[in-house]
Design a protein around this motif. Structure first.
Motif, PDB file in Angstrom:
ATOM      1  N   VAL A  41      80.324  36.146 -24.325  1.00 14.19           N
ATOM      2  CA  VAL A  41      79.842  34.843 -23.855  1.00 14.19           C
ATOM      3  C   VAL A  41      78.647  35.047 -22.923  1.00 14.19           C
ATOM      4  O   VAL A  41      77.621  34.370 -23.052  1.00 14.19           O
ATOM      5  CB  VAL A  41      80.969  34.074 -23.131  1.00 14.19           C
ATOM      6  N   HIS A  42      78.761  35.978 -21.995  1.00  9.17           N
ATOM      7  CA  HIS A  42      77.670  36.282 -21.061  1.00  9.17           C
ATOM      8  C   HIS A  42      76.428  36.736 -21.835  1.00  9.17           C
ATOM      9  O   HIS A  42      75.306  36.310 -21.531  1.00  9.17           O
ATOM     10  CB  HIS A  42      78.087  37.378 -20.084  1.00  9.17           C
ATOM     11  N   ILE A  43      76.622  37.594 -22.815  1.00 10.35           N
ATOM     12  CA  ILE A  43      75.491  38.174 -23.537  1.00 10.35           C
ATOM     13  C   ILE A  43      74.782  37.130 -24.394  1.00 10.35           C
ATOM     14  O   ILE A  43      73.546  37.058 -24.427  1.00 10.35           O
ATOM     15  CB  ILE A  43      75.965  39.369 -24.390  1.00 10.35           C
ATOM     16  N   ILE A  44      75.548  36.284 -25.080  1.00  4.14           N
ATOM     17  CA  ILE A  44      74.946  35.246 -25.912  1.00  4.14           C
ATOM     18  C   ILE A  44      74.168  34.262 -25.050  1.00  4.14           C
ATOM     19  O   ILE A  44      73.043  33.870 -25.385  1.00  4.14           O
ATOM     20  CB  ILE A  44      76.025  34.526 -26.747  1.00  4.14           C
ATOM     21  N   VAL A  45      74.745  33.863 -23.918  1.00  2.00           N
ATOM     22  CA  VAL A  45      74.050  32.938 -23.020  1.00  2.00           C
ATOM     23  C   VAL A  45      72.770  33.569 -22.481  1.00  2.00           C
ATOM     24  O   VAL A  45      71.723  32.912 -22.405  1.00  2.00           O
ATOM     25  CB  VAL A  45      74.973  32.516 -21.861  1.00  2.00           C
ATOM     26  N   ALA A  46      72.821  34.849 -22.121  1.00  2.41           N
ATOM     27  CA  ALA A  46      71.637  35.533 -21.602  1.00  2.41           C
ATOM     28  C   ALA A  46      70.527  35.588 -22.650  1.00  2.41           C
ATOM     29  O   ALA A  46      69.343  35.427 -22.326  1.00  2.41           O
ATOM     30  CB  ALA A  46      71.997  36.950 -21.154  1.00  2.41           C
ATOM     31  N   ASN A  47      70.896  35.799 -23.909  1.00  2.00           N
ATOM     32  CA  ASN A  47      69.890  35.829 -24.975  1.00  2.00           C
ATOM     33  C   ASN A  47      69.341  34.444 -25.275  1.00  2.00           C
ATOM     34  O   ASN A  47      68.140  34.290 -25.540  1.00  2.00           O
ATOM     35  CB  ASN A  47      70.497  36.451 -26.240  1.00  2.00           C
ATOM     36  N   LEU A  48      70.196  33.436 -25.249  1.00  4.36           N
ATOM     37  CA  LEU A  48      69.727  32.063 -25.456  1.00  4.36           C
ATOM     38  C   LEU A  48      68.757  31.657 -24.359  1.00  4.36           C
ATOM     39  O   LEU A  48      67.781  30.941 -24.611  1.00  4.36           O
ATOM     40  CB  LEU A  48      70.917  31.101 -25.501  1.00  4.36           C
ATOM     41  N   TYR A  49      69.013  32.146 -23.154  1.00  6.64           N
ATOM     42  CA  TYR A  49      68.141  31.842 -22.027  1.00  6.64           C
ATOM     43  C   TYR A  49      66.724  32.392 -22.257  1.00  6.64           C
ATOM     44  O   TYR A  49      65.733  31.808 -21.796  1.00  6.64           O
ATOM     45  CB  TYR A  49      68.768  32.432 -20.758  1.00  6.64           C
ATOM     46  N   LEU A  50      66.614  33.505 -22.998  1.00  6.73           N
ATOM     47  CA  LEU A  50      65.310  34.104 -23.256  1.00  6.73           C
ATOM     48  C   LEU A  50      64.597  33.497 -24.465  1.00  6.73           C
ATOM     49  O   LEU A  50      63.374  33.617 -24.571  1.00  6.73           O
ATOM     50  CB  LEU A  50      65.464  35.615 -23.472  1.00  6.73           C
ATOM     51  N   ILE A  51      65.329  32.857 -25.377  1.00  2.40           N
ATOM     52  CA  ILE A  51      64.705  32.390 -26.619  1.00  2.40           C
ATOM     53  C   ILE A  51      64.647  30.874 -26.736  1.00  2.40           C
ATOM     54  O   ILE A  51      63.740  30.337 -27.379  1.00  2.40           O
ATOM     55  CB  ILE A  51      65.443  32.992 -27.848  1.00  2.40           C
ATOM     56  N   ILE A  52      65.585  30.144 -26.115  1.00  3.14           N
ATOM     57  CA  ILE A  52      65.585  28.684 -26.243  1.00  3.14           C
ATOM     58  C   ILE A  52      64.336  28.045 -25.619  1.00  3.14           C
ATOM     59  O   ILE A  52      63.630  27.277 -26.284  1.00  3.14           O
ATOM     60  CB  ILE A  52      66.871  28.074 -25.645  1.00  3.14           C
ATOM     61  N   PRO A  53      64.014  28.341 -24.335  1.00  7.18           N
ATOM     62  CA  PRO A  53      62.811  27.721 -23.756  1.00  7.18           C
ATOM     63  C   PRO A  53      61.528  28.005 -24.549  1.00  7.18           C
ATOM     64  O   PRO A  53      60.765  27.066 -24.820  1.00  7.18           O
ATOM     65  CB  PRO A  53      62.759  28.311 -22.344  1.00  7.18           C
ATOM     66  N   PRO A  54      61.246  29.258 -24.953  1.00  9.63           N
ATOM     67  CA  PRO A  54      60.011  29.488 -25.712  1.00  9.63           C
ATOM     68  C   PRO A  54      59.935  28.734 -27.030  1.00  9.63           C
ATOM     69  O   PRO A  54      58.844  28.381 -27.486  1.00  9.63           O
ATOM     70  CB  PRO A  54      60.041  31.012 -25.960  1.00  9.63           C
ATOM     71  N   SER A  55      61.073  28.489 -27.670  1.00 11.37           N
ATOM     72  CA  SER A  55      61.049  27.779 -28.952  1.00 11.37           C
ATOM     73  C   SER A  55      61.037  26.266 -28.778  1.00 11.37           C
ATOM     74  O   SER A  55      60.550  25.543 -29.664  1.00 11.37           O
ATOM     75  CB  SER A  55      62.255  28.187 -29.811  1.00 11.37           C
ATOM     76  N   VAL A  56      61.539  25.768 -27.654  1.00 14.58           N
ATOM     77  CA  VAL A  56      61.616  24.320 -27.422  1.00 14.58           C
ATOM     78  C   VAL A  56      60.363  23.791 -26.725  1.00 14.58           C
ATOM     79  O   VAL A  56      59.907  22.674 -27.014  1.00 14.58           O
ATOM     80  CB  VAL A  56      62.881  23.982 -26.602  1.00 14.58           C
ATOM     81  N   ASN A  57      59.785  24.572 -25.810  1.00 11.78           N
ATOM     82  CA  ASN A  57      58.650  24.092 -25.012  1.00 11.78           C
ATOM     83  C   ASN A  57      57.492  23.549 -25.836  1.00 11.78           C
ATOM     84  O   ASN A  57      56.999  22.446 -25.560  1.00 11.78           O
ATOM     85  CB  ASN A  57      58.151  25.208 -24.086  1.00 11.78           C
ATOM     86  N   PRO A  58      56.990  24.275 -26.848  1.00 16.81           N
ATOM     87  CA  PRO A  58      55.848  23.725 -27.607  1.00 16.81           C
ATOM     88  C   PRO A  58      56.196  22.455 -28.365  1.00 16.81           C
ATOM     89  O   PRO A  58      55.337  21.587 -28.553  1.00 16.81           O
ATOM     90  CB  PRO A  58      55.485  24.868 -28.573  1.00 16.81           C
ATOM     91  N   ILE A  59      57.451  22.333 -28.791  1.00 17.49           N
ATOM     92  CA  ILE A  59      57.868  21.111 -29.486  1.00 17.49           C
ATOM     93  C   ILE A  59      57.874  19.932 -28.515  1.00 17.49           C
ATOM     94  O   ILE A  59      57.409  18.832 -28.841  1.00 17.49           O
ATOM     95  CB  ILE A  59      59.258  21.306 -30.122  1.00 17.49           C
ATOM     96  N   VAL A  60      58.384  20.172 -27.301  1.00 17.75           N
ATOM     97  CA  VAL A  60      58.410  19.116 -26.284  1.00 17.75           C
ATOM     98  C   VAL A  60      56.999  18.646 -25.967  1.00 17.75           C
ATOM     99  O   VAL A  60      56.708  17.439 -25.957  1.00 17.75           O
ATOM    100  CB  VAL A  60      59.112  19.615 -25.000  1.00 17.75           C
ATOM    101  N   TYR A  61      56.086  19.585 -25.720  1.00 20.95           N
ATOM    102  CA  TYR A  61      54.716  19.206 -25.388  1.00 20.95           C
ATOM    103  C   TYR A  61      53.974  18.636 -26.597  1.00 20.95           C
ATOM    104  O   TYR A  61      53.145  17.741 -26.457  1.00 20.95           O
ATOM    105  CB  TYR A  61      53.954  20.407 -24.811  1.00 20.95           C
ATOM    106  N   GLY A  62      54.292  19.143 -27.783  1.00 19.05           N
ATOM    107  CA  GLY A  62      53.655  18.610 -28.982  1.00 19.05           C
ATOM    108  C   GLY A  62      54.028  17.167 -29.244  1.00 19.05           C
ATOM    109  O   GLY A  62      53.204  16.360 -29.698  1.00 19.05           O
ATOM    110  N   VAL A  63      55.276  16.817 -28.943  1.00 15.34           N
ATOM    111  CA  VAL A  63      55.744  15.445 -29.164  1.00 15.34           C
ATOM    112  C   VAL A  63      55.328  14.521 -28.026  1.00 15.34           C
ATOM    113  O   VAL A  63      54.962  13.363 -28.256  1.00 15.34           O
ATOM    114  CB  VAL A  63      57.290  15.435 -29.318  1.00 15.34           C
ATOM    115  N   SER A  64      55.348  15.031 -26.789  1.00 15.18           N
ATOM    116  CA  SER A  64      55.146  14.178 -25.617  1.00 15.18           C
ATOM    117  C   SER A  64      53.686  14.018 -25.219  1.00 15.18           C
ATOM    118  O   SER A  64      53.342  13.052 -24.534  1.00 15.18           O
ATOM    119  CB  SER A  64      55.928  14.747 -24.420  1.00 15.18           C
ATOM    120  N   THR A  65      52.830  14.951 -25.597  1.00 16.72           N
ATOM    121  CA  THR A  65      51.432  14.914 -25.160  1.00 16.72           C
ATOM    122  C   THR A  65      50.555  14.293 -26.235  1.00 16.72           C
ATOM    123  O   THR A  65      50.421  14.834 -27.333  1.00 16.72           O
ATOM    124  CB  THR A  65      50.930  16.332 -24.823  1.00 16.72           C
TER     125      THR A  65
END
Length: 320
Positions: free
Chosen positions: A274-298
């Motif tokens: 559980v710790h390891i999966i969360v730690a990996n999601l923490y490294l990959i979720i923001p980079p994959s979500v950020n451009p989509i958020v800015y692409g939709v909102s800006t």
């Protein structure tokens, strides 16, 4: 005496365990991580290309966004390719020095991203609270100095970590119970007192991450105070809309980080995976979500993407 010396050494390489307890599901677990990584690289590259080629976007806000996108490519790239090698091909070995290099870049880019989010909060504060003086306050030379300060701060605070690990004597165990060389996961393998490593990690968290969060929170409290004072409802909605994307990105970045920190302190009864999966999601979720958020909102980025798509439809490529 010789036997004692043989039990205290620096191994030539470490073995990355992957996700302990879920070895049989490594292939299936790797699929979403691979999709998210490819999405992060492609989407952030598009954001950088649009900002670079569109002259109207050559403003501090968008320069910060391009820095964020660059960091969002570099951060997962320091970890995910090797992780996929572990999960796909059972390529678990990583040389000692390579492990320290991966550790350095993973933690450095995490601090860089936090610093960029802090600068973006200050940018939104100036844009909302001092709109008429925005260009005179946030000049290009000042922007370059702030961006350089964020990068140098990250390098300076993380540089001691590989040396703190390298000084440690290691025992027979060289298996890292993780998918990458995370600082404490490696330090715990040492057969020596690691209190210095622990204390330094806490100092970084308090003086860097917590400080950034406090500055971001203060910026948005001042923004909220300024927006509430606006007499027009349309003006308030417009002011809030300029901050929507950034608030979403802040939540996406810091929420998994805080969740990971809480798990490390109180989640001892949970399975290690559980710790390891969360730690990996923490490294990959923001980079994959950020451009989509800015692409939709800006709006400017949406219009640029739409312009590119319309151009391709109007002038389709012809076979030669």
């Amino acid at each position: 005496m010789s036997a004692l010396n043989n039990t205290h050494y620096q191994p030539p390489f470490f073995i990355l365990k992957g996700i302990p307890g879920l070895e049989s599901a490594h292939i299936w677990i790797s699929i979403p991580f691979c999709i998210l990584y490819v999405t992060a690289v492609i989407a952030n590259s598009i954001i950088i290309f649009i900002i670079k080629t569109e002259a109207s976007l050559h403003q501090p806000m968008y320069f910060l966004l391009s820095m964020l996108s660059g960091t969002d490519i570099a951060l997962p790239t320091s970890v995910i390719p090797k992780m996929l090698g572990v999960l796909w091909f059972n390529s678990r070995e990583i040389y000692f020095d390579a492990c320290l290099i991966q550790m350095f870049f993973a933690h450095t880019f995490t601090i860089v991203e936090s610093g960029i989010l802090m600068l973006m909060a200050l940018d939104r504060y100036i844009a909302v609270c001092n709109p008429l003086r925005y260009t005179s306050i946030l000049t290009n030379p000042l922007f370059v100095k702030m961006a350089l300060a964020v990068f140098l701060r990250s390098v300076l605070v993380i540089t001691p970590i590989p040396f703190l690990v390298k000084r440690l004597p290691f025992c027979i165990s060289d298996v890292i119970l993780h998918t990458y060389c995370e600082h404490m996961s490696v330090a715990k393998l040492a057969c020596a007192d690691i209190r210095v490593n622990i204390v330094y990690g806490v100092i970084i968290a308090l003086l860097v991450i917590v400080l950034d969060i406090l500055i971001i929170a203060l910026s948005y409290l001042l923004i909220l105070k300024a927006v509430i004072r606006l007499s027009s409802k349309e003006a308030r909605v417009k002011a809030f809309s300029t901050c929507t994307a950034h608030v979403c990105v802040i939540a996406v970045f810091y929420t998994p980080m805080l969740f990971t920190a809480v798990l490390q302190r109180v989640g001892h009864t949970l399975s290690p995976y559980v710790h390891i999966i969360v730690a990996n999601l923490y490294l990959i979720i923001p980079p994959s979500v950020n451009p989509i958020v800015y692409g939709v909102s800006t709006r400017q980025i949406r219009e640029r993407v739409r312009k590119v798509l319309c151009t391709e439809r109007a002038f389709p490529l012809k076979d030669t």
